[in-house]
Design a protein around this motif. Structure first.
Motif, short mmCIF file in Angstrom:
data_model
loop_
_atom_site.label_atom_id
_atom_site.label_comp_id
_atom_site.label_asym_id
_atom_site.label_seq_id
_atom_site.Cartn_x
_atom_site.Cartn_y
_atom_site.Cartn_z
N PHE A 115 -12.95 -41.88 27.31
CA PHE A 115 -13.02 -40.92 28.40
C PHE A 115 -14.15 -39.94 28.11
O PHE A 115 -14.56 -39.77 26.97
CB PHE A 115 -11.69 -40.17 28.59
N GLU A 117 -15.69 -35.98 29.64
CA GLU A 117 -15.52 -34.85 30.55
C GLU A 117 -16.85 -34.50 31.19
O GLU A 117 -17.88 -34.40 30.51
CB GLU A 117 -14.99 -33.65 29.76
N ASP A 118 -16.85 -34.35 32.50
CA ASP A 118 -18.02 -33.91 33.24
C ASP A 118 -17.72 -32.50 33.73
O ASP A 118 -17.10 -32.30 34.78
CB ASP A 118 -18.28 -34.86 34.41
N ARG A 125 -13.70 -38.65 33.33
CA ARG A 125 -13.79 -40.08 33.64
C ARG A 125 -12.99 -40.85 32.60
O ARG A 125 -13.24 -40.73 31.40
CB ARG A 125 -15.25 -40.55 33.60
N HIS A 127 -11.89 -44.52 31.09
CA HIS A 127 -12.35 -45.90 31.01
C HIS A 127 -11.23 -46.76 30.41
O HIS A 127 -10.73 -46.45 29.34
CB HIS A 127 -13.60 -46.00 30.13
N VAL A 133 -12.69 -47.66 35.98
CA VAL A 133 -13.04 -46.28 35.70
C VAL A 133 -12.34 -45.41 36.73
O VAL A 133 -12.39 -45.68 37.94
CB VAL A 133 -14.58 -46.05 35.78
N HIS A 135 -11.60 -41.33 38.01
CA HIS A 135 -11.97 -39.91 37.93
C HIS A 135 -10.73 -39.07 38.18
O HIS A 135 -9.99 -39.32 39.13
CB HIS A 135 -13.03 -39.57 38.98
N THR A 136 -10.53 -38.07 37.34
CA THR A 136 -9.37 -37.21 37.48
C THR A 136 -9.73 -35.77 37.14
O THR A 136 -10.76 -35.51 36.49
CB THR A 136 -8.22 -37.69 36.57
#
Length: 198
Positions: A115, A117-118, A125, A127, A133, A135-136
Motif C-alpha cells: 500500500f 499513501e497519497d 492505494r 495493492h 488496486v 483507493h480508500t
C-alpha cells in the motif's frame, strides 16, 4: 464500524477463500470487550457469551505426567478463551447485518501485498496479490503476524523466533478426558488451560 470511522462505507478485505472452523484460540480481556462495545451491533454480549473463563490451569508432559494442576490466576476475571473462528463468525454476522444498511461488506480472496499513501489526494492505494488496486480514505491493518501494514508503518522488523512455540486451541469438553485425567472432572468448571510441555 462506520460510526466509529466516520466513513459511510467500510470494506473488510479477507485473504481466506472461505470462512472455515480453523485456527487457534485467542484470549480476550476487558480492553477487547470495551472495544467491542464501541462497535455496537450487540458484539460485546455475543462474543462474551461464546467465550470460556479458565477456572483451572494444567501443565502436562506429552507422556501424560501432570506437572501442575491448580486454580487458574485468570479464574473469575473478565478474561475468556474462544476459538478464532467463533470470534470471526460473530464479527462476520454483525458485519453482514450492517451491510444491509450500506455500512460493512466483506471481500474474500483479498491478500494485501502493498500500500502507499497519497497525502496530496488524501487516499491510500491498496495493492492485492490478484493485481487489484483499491483507493480508500483510511486503512486499518489487522493482517496477521507478518503484517504488511505494521511493516510499513511501525517498521520494527520481522518477528523473532525464540526457539519456543505456543499453540492455543479450543476443544469440545467431551474430548478433554482423552488428553488429560483430572478427577473429579466435574470440579473443573467451564474452562481449563491445558499446556503440554515437552
Amino acid at each position: 464500524l462506520h460510526h466509529i470511522t466516520g466513513l459511510s462505507k467500510v470494506v473488510v478485505y479477507e485473504r481466506a477463500s472461505a470462512f472455515r472452523p480453523i485456527g487457534a484460540a485467542l484470549g480476550l480481556n476487558t480492553l477487547a470487550y470495551d472495544t467491542l462495545k464501541e462497535f455496537g451491533m450487540d458484539l460485546h454480549d455475543r462474543v462474551r457469551s461464546i467465550g470460556s473463563n479458565p477456572q483451572r490451569h494444567v501443565l502436562q508432559r506429552p507422556s501424560g505426567e501432570i506437572i501442575y494442576d491448580d486454580e487458574s490466576f485468570l479464574a473469575n476475571t473478565d478474561f475468556n478463551w474462544l476459538a478464532w473462528y467463533n470470534l470471526q463468525t460473530a464479527l462476520r454476522v454483525a458485519a453482514e447485518g450492517d451491510a444491509d444498511n450500506g455500512g460493512i461488506s466483506i471481500q474474500l480472496n483479498s491478500k494485501l501485498v502493498d500500500f502507499e499513501e497519497d497525502e496530496e489526494a488524501g487516499i491510500v492505494r491498496l495493492h492485492f496479490d490478484n493485481g487489484k488496486v483499491v483507493h480508500t480514505r483510511m486503512l486499518i491493518g489487522a493482517d496477521g503476524y507478518n503484517s504488511i501494514v505494521r511493516g510499513k508503518t511501525v517498521d520494527d522488523g520481522k518477528p523473532i523466533f525464540t526457539g519456543t512455540m505456543t499453540w492455543r486451541g479450543v476443544m469440545d469438553r467431551s474430548h478433554f478426558n482423552k488428553i488429560v485425567k483430572i478427577e473429579p472432572f466435574k470440579s473443573i468448571g467451564d474452562g481449563v488451560n491445558l499446556s503440554i510441555v515437552g
